[in-house]
Design a protein around this motif. Structure first.
Motif, PDB file in Angstrom:
ATOM      1  N   MET A 141      -6.959   4.881  -2.439  1.00 21.26           N
ATOM      2  CA  MET A 141      -6.024   4.975  -3.339  1.00 21.26           C
ATOM      3  C   MET A 141      -4.611   4.578  -2.703  1.00 21.26           C
ATOM      4  O   MET A 141      -3.607   3.608  -3.072  1.00 21.26           O
ATOM      5  CB  MET A 141      -5.632   6.341  -3.942  1.00 21.26           C
ATOM      6  N   PRO A 142      -4.317   5.276  -1.526  1.00 21.61           N
ATOM      7  CA  PRO A 142      -2.805   5.033  -0.682  1.00 21.61           C
ATOM      8  C   PRO A 142      -2.834   3.290  -0.464  1.00 21.61           C
ATOM      9  O   PRO A 142      -1.956   2.743  -0.251  1.00 21.61           O
ATOM     10  CB  PRO A 142      -2.889   5.858   0.504  1.00 21.61           C
ATOM     11  N   MET A 143      -4.071   2.851  -0.030  1.00 24.06           N
ATOM     12  CA  MET A 143      -4.038   1.375   0.309  1.00 24.06           C
ATOM     13  C   MET A 143      -3.356   0.337  -0.903  1.00 24.06           C
ATOM     14  O   MET A 143      -2.869  -0.431  -0.574  1.00 24.06           O
ATOM     15  CB  MET A 143      -5.372   1.005   0.592  1.00 24.06           C
ATOM     16  N   GLY A 144      -3.832   0.743  -2.010  1.00 30.48           N
ATOM     17  CA  GLY A 144      -3.481   0.248  -2.968  1.00 30.48           C
ATOM     18  C   GLY A 144      -2.084   0.319  -3.426  1.00 30.48           C
ATOM     19  O   GLY A 144      -1.022  -0.418  -3.769  1.00 30.48           O
ATOM     20  N   GLN A 145      -1.414   1.557  -2.963  1.00 32.89           N
ATOM     21  CA  GLN A 145      -0.137   2.092  -3.141  1.00 32.89           C
ATOM     22  C   GLN A 145       0.759   1.114  -2.006  1.00 32.89           C
ATOM     23  O   GLN A 145       1.953   0.842  -2.359  1.00 32.89           O
ATOM     24  CB  GLN A 145       0.084   3.431  -2.830  1.00 32.89           C
ATOM     25  N   LEU A 146       0.285   1.118  -0.910  1.00 34.32           N
ATOM     26  CA  LEU A 146       0.727   0.354   0.154  1.00 34.32           C
ATOM     27  C   LEU A 146       1.007  -0.933  -0.316  1.00 34.32           C
ATOM     28  O   LEU A 146       1.997  -1.688   0.018  1.00 34.32           O
ATOM     29  CB  LEU A 146       0.181   0.547   1.505  1.00 34.32           C
ATOM     30  N   ALA A 147      -0.013  -1.715  -0.945  1.00 30.18           N
ATOM     31  CA  ALA A 147      -0.042  -3.079  -1.108  1.00 30.18           C
ATOM     32  C   ALA A 147       1.124  -3.314  -2.306  1.00 30.18           C
ATOM     33  O   ALA A 147       2.005  -4.278  -2.097  1.00 30.18           O
ATOM     34  CB  ALA A 147      -1.295  -3.675  -1.707  1.00 30.18           C
ATOM     35  N   ALA A 148       1.081  -2.284  -3.272  1.00 27.04           N
ATOM     36  CA  ALA A 148       2.432  -2.445  -4.134  1.00 27.04           C
ATOM     37  C   ALA A 148       3.998  -2.234  -3.425  1.00 27.04           C
ATOM     38  O   ALA A 148       4.757  -3.010  -3.808  1.00 27.04           O
ATOM     39  CB  ALA A 148       2.150  -1.211  -5.232  1.00 27.04           C
ATOM     40  N   PHE A 149       3.872  -1.313  -2.518  1.00 27.43           N
ATOM     41  CA  PHE A 149       5.094  -1.193  -1.717  1.00 27.43           C
ATOM     42  C   PHE A 149       5.425  -2.317  -1.222  1.00 27.43           C
ATOM     43  O   PHE A 149       6.671  -3.040  -1.122  1.00 27.43           O
ATOM     44  CB  PHE A 149       4.813  -0.096  -0.799  1.00 27.43           C
ATOM     45  N   PHE A 150       4.427  -3.137  -0.429  1.00 30.15           N
ATOM     46  CA  PHE A 150       5.036  -4.138   0.406  1.00 30.15           C
ATOM     47  C   PHE A 150       5.287  -5.315  -0.638  1.00 30.15           C
ATOM     48  O   PHE A 150       6.104  -6.221  -0.221  1.00 30.15           O
ATOM     49  CB  PHE A 150       3.851  -4.541   1.113  1.00 30.15           C
ATOM     50  N   THR A 151       4.647  -5.509  -1.777  1.00 30.95           N
ATOM     51  CA  THR A 151       5.228  -6.479  -2.587  1.00 30.95           C
ATOM     52  C   THR A 151       6.448  -6.214  -3.159  1.00 30.95           C
ATOM     53  O   THR A 151       7.249  -7.240  -3.226  1.00 30.95           O
ATOM     54  CB  THR A 151       4.079  -6.538  -4.055  1.00 30.95           C
ATOM     55  N   GLN A 152       6.692  -4.977  -3.446  1.00 29.16           N
ATOM     56  CA  GLN A 152       7.901  -4.866  -3.960  1.00 29.16           C
ATOM     57  C   GLN A 152       9.096  -4.862  -2.835  1.00 29.16           C
ATOM     58  O   GLN A 152      10.245  -5.268  -3.274  1.00 29.16           O
ATOM     59  CB  GLN A 152       8.149  -3.228  -4.659  1.00 29.16           C
ATOM     60  N   PHE A 153       8.692  -4.394  -1.637  1.00 32.05           N
ATOM     61  CA  PHE A 153       9.496  -4.625  -0.422  1.00 32.05           C
ATOM     62  C   PHE A 153       9.994  -6.169  -0.337  1.00 32.05           C
ATOM     63  O   PHE A 153      10.895  -6.295   0.056  1.00 32.05           O
ATOM     64  CB  PHE A 153       8.851  -4.228   0.911  1.00 32.05           C
TER      65      PHE A 153
ATOM     66  N   PHE B   9     -13.146   1.240  10.369  1.00 29.30           N
ATOM     67  CA  PHE B   9     -12.153   0.276  11.312  1.00 29.30           C
ATOM     68  C   PHE B   9     -12.808  -0.973  11.042  1.00 29.30           C
ATOM     69  O   PHE B   9     -11.895  -1.993  11.503  1.00 29.30           O
ATOM     70  CB  PHE B   9     -12.201   0.967  12.519  1.00 29.30           C
ATOM     71  N   ILE B  10     -13.657  -1.228  10.441  1.00 33.89           N
ATOM     72  CA  ILE B  10     -13.956  -2.894  10.218  1.00 33.89           C
ATOM     73  C   ILE B  10     -13.067  -3.225   9.039  1.00 33.89           C
ATOM     74  O   ILE B  10     -12.966  -4.287   9.041  1.00 33.89           O
ATOM     75  CB  ILE B  10     -15.703  -2.762   9.924  1.00 33.89           C
ATOM     76  N   ALA B  11     -13.080  -2.408   8.019  1.00 34.19           N
ATOM     77  CA  ALA B  11     -12.480  -2.660   6.879  1.00 34.19           C
ATOM     78  C   ALA B  11     -11.027  -2.585   6.997  1.00 34.19           C
ATOM     79  O   ALA B  11     -10.356  -3.421   6.448  1.00 34.19           O
ATOM     80  CB  ALA B  11     -13.065  -2.039   5.530  1.00 34.19           C
ATOM     81  N   LEU B  12     -10.598  -1.669   7.423  1.00 32.26           N
ATOM     82  CA  LEU B  12      -9.028  -1.558   7.546  1.00 32.26           C
ATOM     83  C   LEU B  12      -8.194  -2.852   8.081  1.00 32.26           C
ATOM     84  O   LEU B  12      -7.178  -3.227   7.520  1.00 32.26           O
ATOM     85  CB  LEU B  12      -8.577  -0.278   8.197  1.00 32.26           C
ATOM     86  N   PRO B  13      -8.597  -3.450   9.202  1.00 33.15           N
ATOM     87  CA  PRO B  13      -8.067  -4.538   9.878  1.00 33.15           C
ATOM     88  C   PRO B  13      -7.858  -5.563   8.734  1.00 33.15           C
ATOM     89  O   PRO B  13      -7.026  -6.674   8.777  1.00 33.15           O
ATOM     90  CB  PRO B  13      -8.599  -4.780  11.200  1.00 33.15           C
ATOM     91  N   LEU B  14      -9.119  -5.918   8.099  1.00 37.68           N
ATOM     92  CA  LEU B  14      -9.333  -6.967   7.007  1.00 37.68           C
ATOM     93  C   LEU B  14      -8.480  -6.826   5.928  1.00 37.68           C
ATOM     94  O   LEU B  14      -7.975  -7.761   5.555  1.00 37.68           O
ATOM     95  CB  LEU B  14     -10.771  -6.865   6.764  1.00 37.68           C
ATOM     96  N   ALA B  15      -8.386  -5.466   5.574  1.00 39.66           N
ATOM     97  CA  ALA B  15      -7.503  -5.221   4.454  1.00 39.66           C
ATOM     98  C   ALA B  15      -5.859  -5.595   4.794  1.00 39.66           C
ATOM     99  O   ALA B  15      -5.010  -5.979   4.255  1.00 39.66           O
ATOM    100  CB  ALA B  15      -7.588  -3.764   3.921  1.00 39.66           C
ATOM    101  N   ALA B  16      -5.536  -5.229   6.174  1.00 39.69           N
ATOM    102  CA  ALA B  16      -4.165  -5.334   6.536  1.00 39.69           C
ATOM    103  C   ALA B  16      -3.890  -6.856   6.640  1.00 39.69           C
ATOM    104  O   ALA B  16      -2.958  -7.258   6.248  1.00 39.69           O
ATOM    105  CB  ALA B  16      -4.040  -4.944   7.955  1.00 39.69           C
ATOM    106  N   VAL B  17      -4.775  -7.793   7.129  1.00 39.91           N
ATOM    107  CA  VAL B  17      -4.438  -9.205   7.317  1.00 39.91           C
ATOM    108  C   VAL B  17      -4.340  -9.674   5.975  1.00 39.91           C
ATOM    109  O   VAL B  17      -3.484 -10.551   5.754  1.00 39.91           O
ATOM    110  CB  VAL B  17      -5.853  -9.685   7.815  1.00 39.91           C
ATOM    111  N   ILE B  18      -5.157  -9.375   4.692  1.00 35.18           N
ATOM    112  CA  ILE B  18      -5.129  -9.691   3.402  1.00 35.18           C
ATOM    113  C   ILE B  18      -3.455  -9.501   3.003  1.00 35.18           C
ATOM    114  O   ILE B  18      -2.965 -10.215   2.193  1.00 35.18           O
ATOM    115  CB  ILE B  18      -5.915  -8.972   2.598  1.00 35.18           C
TER     116      ILE B  18
END
Length: 582
Positions: free
Chosen positions: A293-305, A169-178
């Motif tokens: 792995m899904p984090m990368g997929q979510l990043a690609a999804f939001f980019t395409q979105f 939970f230390i890493a996930l919020p940081l990844a979300a902010v990015i």
């Protein structure tokens, strides 16, 4: 303010997709299979954990192996079916959007096309819709399965070892902010990319469609520079996207790698102390990867979105535009009445008055000619009669009924329009003569109207006759041949009102004689309005209107205007002098 725009873009995207009515059954099955495969994937680490913790040769039973292999095979098959169904949905959604957009484009008023370049509009139909399709077919399944995988993995990890899970939970919020910060920037860049793509498409279409003008004007270098500028702009936008991607991927990777090192170090310590079993640590790491792995997929999804919402905004802009005004369902019942124009005023958006206080009556079955200097508003008057534009003031009536009370289809069905540059579509001569007819036309009727237009003379000399391909915009035909095909098309429609816009002004004398003879045949028994520069073609008209700077400054027969209108007399004397010289 940015959040409001993003919410609006999200809602617009959903509204756009909903209007296409995608199959709920296909969507439900695809999502169910996607969820199922993800859930099966969540069970694999638990199976591995038990296998490692309780590992013995005897524990490797045939049943357990078959169960594992079967689960993996079913997962692969279900994943494949889910991908196909989502692609089917994506393609159907895009087909639905394109269908609605194409239908909309055909009923938008002429001013829309005056103000928007064709290439940019084409880009909306092709490029922007392709972006929407890419989001659904390539990223939606990954987004759904990835979200389930992340949530499921976190829940299982909390049950396995809540202390180690808290490290995540230390890493996930940081990844979300990015993702959120760079996602907003990606939205702006992708929107600019789509706009520049549309502009570049417009340049390509314009240059390639007028390639003969380009070559005749030695403009290759100029047009290359224009195209090169578009290519450079697209390249710059591509680099901006690449920079954002170059930031997202390494930063997320760095966060995950640090997290992995911490978990391995902390987990190794707990395993050595006996507080954690080796199988639990392996399962923990496997679940970590099911999050990474899904984090990368979510990043690609939001980019395409972000790209899709930008494309959606442009599509919705066209969808929400006002269509041609056609509220009436009244048909034209009696077209053999005079066309009456009263107090007609029209100006374009720039505010310049084109037509000012126009009054006249065109009697049924007679010829009314409109002459005057270039730029006096003659073609604009024809456009108002066709109802391409709506006057700011005044009315045009057929008899006692304003023409805007008739349905557009019924009114335009009464009109035959032959212009100076008669439009020719790609296809055969037969296709062009029959263009716009909603039922099949027999060969005898085609040959009859071709003969009336004196087009049969050259058609029979062509190798394939009526099946001869005319090329883009009729480039394989001469100007006189194109005009005669346009006249044959008008004959086939059998209009009661005929409008001729300088139909012979660009022809040589021989072609003009043939076309003029065909027009005389066409004008018999019809209410005819003629725009002409050559007074010799309209001297015998029943009425001549002289239009100058948007105003009718004189009307009457040729003889009457010669005696009463000095500018008309000057026009006539100049042309007569030229004709005598020739």
């Amino acid at each position: 303010m940015t959040e409001v725009k993003e919410e609006k873009g999200w809602r617009q995207f959903v509204r756009l997709v909903q209007h296409t009515k995608p199959s709920k059954w296909f969507m439900g099955i695809a999502l169910l299979l996607s969820v199922s495969t993800t859930l099966v994937g969540l069970m694999v680490p638990l199976f591995t954990k038990n296998l490692i913790n309780d590992f013995t040769i005897s524990s490797l039973s045939t049943g357990r192996i078959i169960l594992l292999v079967s689960a993996l095979i079913i997962q692969a098959v279900a994943s494949g079916i889910s991908i196909y169904l989502l692609n089917h949905i994506g393609q159907s959604v895009v087909a639905g959007i394109r269908d609605r957009l194409w239908k909309k484009l055909l009923v938008l008023p002429i001013p829309f096309y005056d103000e928007n370049q064709t290439g940019e509009t084409v880009s909306r139909m092709t490029n922007d819709t392709a972006v929407v399709r890419g989001l659904i077919t390539d990223h939606l399944a990954n987004f759904l399965s990835g979200t389930i995988s992340i949530i499921g993995s976190i829940v299982v990890l909390l049950l396995l070892d809540w202390k180690m899970a808290l490290l995540m939970f230390i890493a996930l919020p940081l990844a979300a902010v990015i993702l959120m910060t760079l996602g907003r920037r990606m939205h702006q860049v992708s929107k600019g990319m789509q706009t520049e793509t549309a502009r570049f498409t417009s340049v390509l279409q314009q240059v390639l469609s007028e390639i003969r003008l380009v070559k005749a004007s030695n403009a290759e270098a100029i047009e290359y520079k224009s195209g090169k500028n578009g290519i450079t702009q697209l390249f710059q936008y591509g680099l901006k996207e690449a920079k954002i991607q170059a930031l997202i991927t390494p930063l997320i990777g760095l966060v995950i790698m640090v997290l992995l090192v911490v978990i391995l170090g902390y987990g190794g310590m707990r395993v050595s102390s006996g507080a954690l079993k080796a199988g639990d640590l392996v399962a923990f790491i496997m679940y970590l990867f099911q999050i990474v792995m899904p984090m990368g997929q979510l990043a690609a999804f939001f980019t395409q979105f972000q790209k899709a919402t930008g494309a959606t905004e442009r599509i919705i802009t066209i969808m929400d535009m006002t269509e041609e005004q056609d509220d009436s369902m009244m048909d034209v019942n009696n077209v053999n009445q005079s066309i009456i124009v009263e107090n007609l005023n029209y100006s374009y958006k720039n505010g310049d008055d084109i037509l000012k206080d126009i009054w006249f009556s065109a009697e049924a079955g007679k010829v009314t000619a409109i002459v005057g200097p270039s730029g006096s508003g003659k073609t604009t008057l024809f456009s108002l009669l066709e109802r391409y534009y709506q006057p700011q003031q005044g009315v045009i009536r057929l008899g006692n009924v304003p023409i805007n009370q008739f349905s557009l289809f019924s009114w335009r069905s009464q009109i035959g329009y032959v212009s100076q540059e008669s439009p020719i579509v790609v296809g055969t001569i037969r296709d062009n003569i029959c263009y716009g007819m909603d039922k099949k036309v027999d060969q005898a009727a085609i040959e009859r109207v071709a003969k009336m237009a004196f087009a049969d003379q050259f058609i029979y000399e062509l190798p394939n006759g009526y099946d001869t391909e005319v090329g883009e915009r009729g480039i394989k035909l001469s100007g006189g041949q194109r005009q005669r095909i346009a006249i044959a098309r008008a004959f086939l429609r059998d209009p009661k009102i005929l409008m001729l816009d300088e139909a012979t002004s660009s022809l040589d004398s021989k072609s003009e004689q043939v076309v003029q003879q065909a027009l005389q045949n066409l004008m018999k028994g019809r209410t005819t309005l003629v725009i002409a520069h050559r007074l010799s073609t309209v001297i015998d008209s029943d009425q001549i209107l002289f239009l100058d700077k948007g105003k009718i400054t004189g009307s009457g027969t040729h003889e009457q205007l010669i005696g009463t209108h000095s500018l008309y007399r000057e026009f006539a004397e100049q042309q007569l002098r030229i004709n005598e010289t020739v």
